[in-house]
Design a protein around this motif. Structure first.
Motif, PDB file in Angstrom:
ATOM      1  N   MET A   1       0.840  -1.193   0.000  1.00 54.51           N
ATOM      2  CA  MET A   1       0.000   0.000   0.000  1.00 54.51           C
ATOM      3  C   MET A   1       0.875   1.242   0.000  1.00 54.51           C
ATOM      4  N   ILE A   2       0.322   2.356  -0.508  1.00 53.23           N
ATOM      5  CA  ILE A   2       0.973   3.647  -0.388  1.00 53.23           C
ATOM      6  C   ILE A   2       0.022   4.588   0.344  1.00 53.23           C
ATOM      7  N   VAL A   3       0.598   5.467   1.145  1.00 50.68           N
ATOM      8  CA  VAL A   3      -0.189   6.468   1.855  1.00 50.68           C
ATOM      9  C   VAL A   3      -0.298   7.695   0.961  1.00 50.68           C
ATOM     10  N   THR A   4      -1.510   8.096   0.636  1.00 47.88           N
ATOM     11  CA  THR A   4      -1.736   9.234  -0.258  1.00 47.88           C
ATOM     12  C   THR A   4      -1.701  10.538   0.546  1.00 47.88           C
ATOM     13  N   PRO A   5      -1.709  11.701  -0.128  1.00 48.31           N
ATOM     14  CA  PRO A   5      -1.760  12.974   0.604  1.00 48.31           C
ATOM     15  C   PRO A   5      -3.128  13.287   1.210  1.00 48.31           C
ATOM     16  N   ALA A   6      -4.123  12.436   1.013  1.00 52.07           N
ATOM     17  CA  ALA A   6      -5.501  12.738   1.425  1.00 52.07           C
ATOM     18  C   ALA A   6      -5.776  12.269   2.847  1.00 52.07           C
ATOM     19  N   LEU A   7      -6.141  13.210   3.714  1.00 54.10           N
ATOM     20  CA  LEU A   7      -6.523  12.913   5.095  1.00 54.10           C
ATOM     21  C   LEU A   7      -7.931  13.437   5.343  1.00 54.10           C
ATOM     22  N   VAL A   8      -8.834  12.560   5.811  1.00 59.95           N
ATOM     23  CA  VAL A   8     -10.220  12.956   6.078  1.00 59.95           C
ATOM     24  C   VAL A   8     -10.584  12.569   7.503  1.00 59.95           C
ATOM     25  N   TRP A   9     -11.681  13.171   7.985  1.00 59.46           N
ATOM     26  CA  TRP A   9     -12.136  12.929   9.355  1.00 59.46           C
ATOM     27  C   TRP A   9     -13.582  12.451   9.359  1.00 59.46           C
ATOM     28  N   PHE A  10     -13.934  11.738  10.431  1.00 60.25           N
ATOM     29  CA  PHE A  10     -15.281  11.206  10.569  1.00 60.25           C
ATOM     30  C   PHE A  10     -15.873  11.600  11.922  1.00 60.25           C
TER      31      PHE A  10
END
Length: 367
Positions: free
Chosen positions: A53-62
């Protein structure tokens, strides 16, 4: 020590959420719950070789919420289109102004299912900046049942939240085209692979006359091989092909060219008037055979860009089928070069396995 029913319920659905979301990201937690968001997810994607897997620049919250079976039964859920719950206006303001998106994830216990929506988008659609001066403590938020939290949800959220990260790499494109680049990066990669291996690529367009539905089928054929499907793409009222797929060059199997010709008539006073008529010249690309004007049906015309048209085959008065050879145009070549850089930098990965997508409005999510 006794654990209350509400706390026990929250523990259960948080565990279910972690199990559901784990394949799509790395979890991020606050040491203390002071920010009005329950859990973050730094989104991941498979690497190009599919061995990690690669970690993308996208960070989201829930922000997590749960609806117990005693509050909403499975029968009641089946009978409604939306699940409603009340949220604090102060929290909605915070999520609306935040740079990173916050998604509301609602667990419906009676059907063992999560629904999710983008809270920034919901506030923008329902209040906009008026949320800042809204004089009430809570607002009822209704979540449509179509917004299921599943693999498609995470794919859409990943692409949407990669757009800001790619603005520098795709500086010639606006956000809409960057989103299209992410959606169709697999097609760009697939066409690059076709060229590399000497395979022919074609696009078959099926336009349903009565249903306003357009189906686009991408296929490839190796030398002396059979046509192999790659993507089935459904869209409502697609329109001009160059606008739907701006990165492609089209060579129709049967092309139609608009022609204008004059007709000179004499009016009642004997004055000569020149009237221009518009028609189409339809030519089979391979044979050069030209159709007679009385054989041409207007519903068989499809605009492909630059005042060029494909002429398709009518099927039972219900649909028209167009077949076009395709390759990357100047935009597509630029996208292919950018995509190669992003893949090498492990920012994105591209899956070139056969698949189907729908961009019809009834398949859209509120994310």
């Amino acid at each position: 020590m006794k654990i209350g029913a509400r706390d026990d319920f929250e523990n259960k659905y948080m565990g279910k959420f972690r199990a559901l979301a784990a394949p799509y990201g790395v979890f991020v937690d606050y040491e203390r719950d002071n920010a009005g968001r329950d859990i973050g997810l730094h989104l991941t994607t498979s690497n190009q070789t599919r061995d990690g897997m690669i970690v993308t620049p996208a960070l989201v919250w829930f922000q997590m919420k749960g609806v117990m079976a005693g509050t909403l039964s499975s029968e009641e859920y089946a009978a409604t289109d939306k699940v409603a719950l009340d949220l604090e206006v102060a929290h909605l303001r915070f999520w609306y102004l935040n740079i990173q998106p916050t998604y509301l994830a609602v667990f419906v216990e009676s059907v063992d299912r999560f629904l999710a929506i983008d809270l920034q988008k919901w506030v923008e659609d329902h209040f906009g900046n008026e949320i800042m001066t809204l004089n009430q403590k809570t607002v009822r938020v209704k979540v449509d049942k179509k917004n299921e939290l599943d693999g498609d949800f995470f794919r859409i959220v990943l692409n949407r939240n990669l757009v800001p990260a790619l603005r520098r790499s795709l500086s010639e494109e606006n956000d809409k085209e960057i989103a299209r680049f992410l959606r169709d990066s697999s097609v760009v990669q697939w066409l690059s692979n076709c060229r590399q291996h000497g395979a022919e690529a074609r696009l078959t367009i099926v336009s349903w006359i009565s249903k306003m539905r357009t189906e686009a089928y991408f296929e490839a054929r190796a030398p002396e091989g059979d046509w192999e499907p790659f993507r089935a793409h459904w869209e409502y009222s697609m329109g001009e092909l160059a606008l739907a797929f701006p990165y492609l060059k089209f060579i129709p199997e049967t092309r139609a060219e608009p022609v204008r010709y004059p007709d000179v008539i004499q009016d009642f006073d004997g004055e000569i008037i020149e009237i221009w008529h518009e028609s189409f010249c339809v030519i089979e690309s391979k044979t050069g055979h030209e159709l007679d004007e009385d054989e041409i049906e207007g519903e068989c015309l499809l605009e492909i860009g630059n005042s060029e048209y494909s002429y398709g085959d009518m099927g039972g008065g219900e649909l028209v089928e167009h077949r076009l050879t395709i390759e990357l145009n100047e935009i597509g070549e630029r996208w292919a070069d950018t995509l190669a850089v992003l893949v090498d930098a492990e920012v994105v990965s591209v899956d070139v396995e056969p698949h189907q997508i729908s961009v019809a409005p009834w398949h859209a999510r509120d994310v």
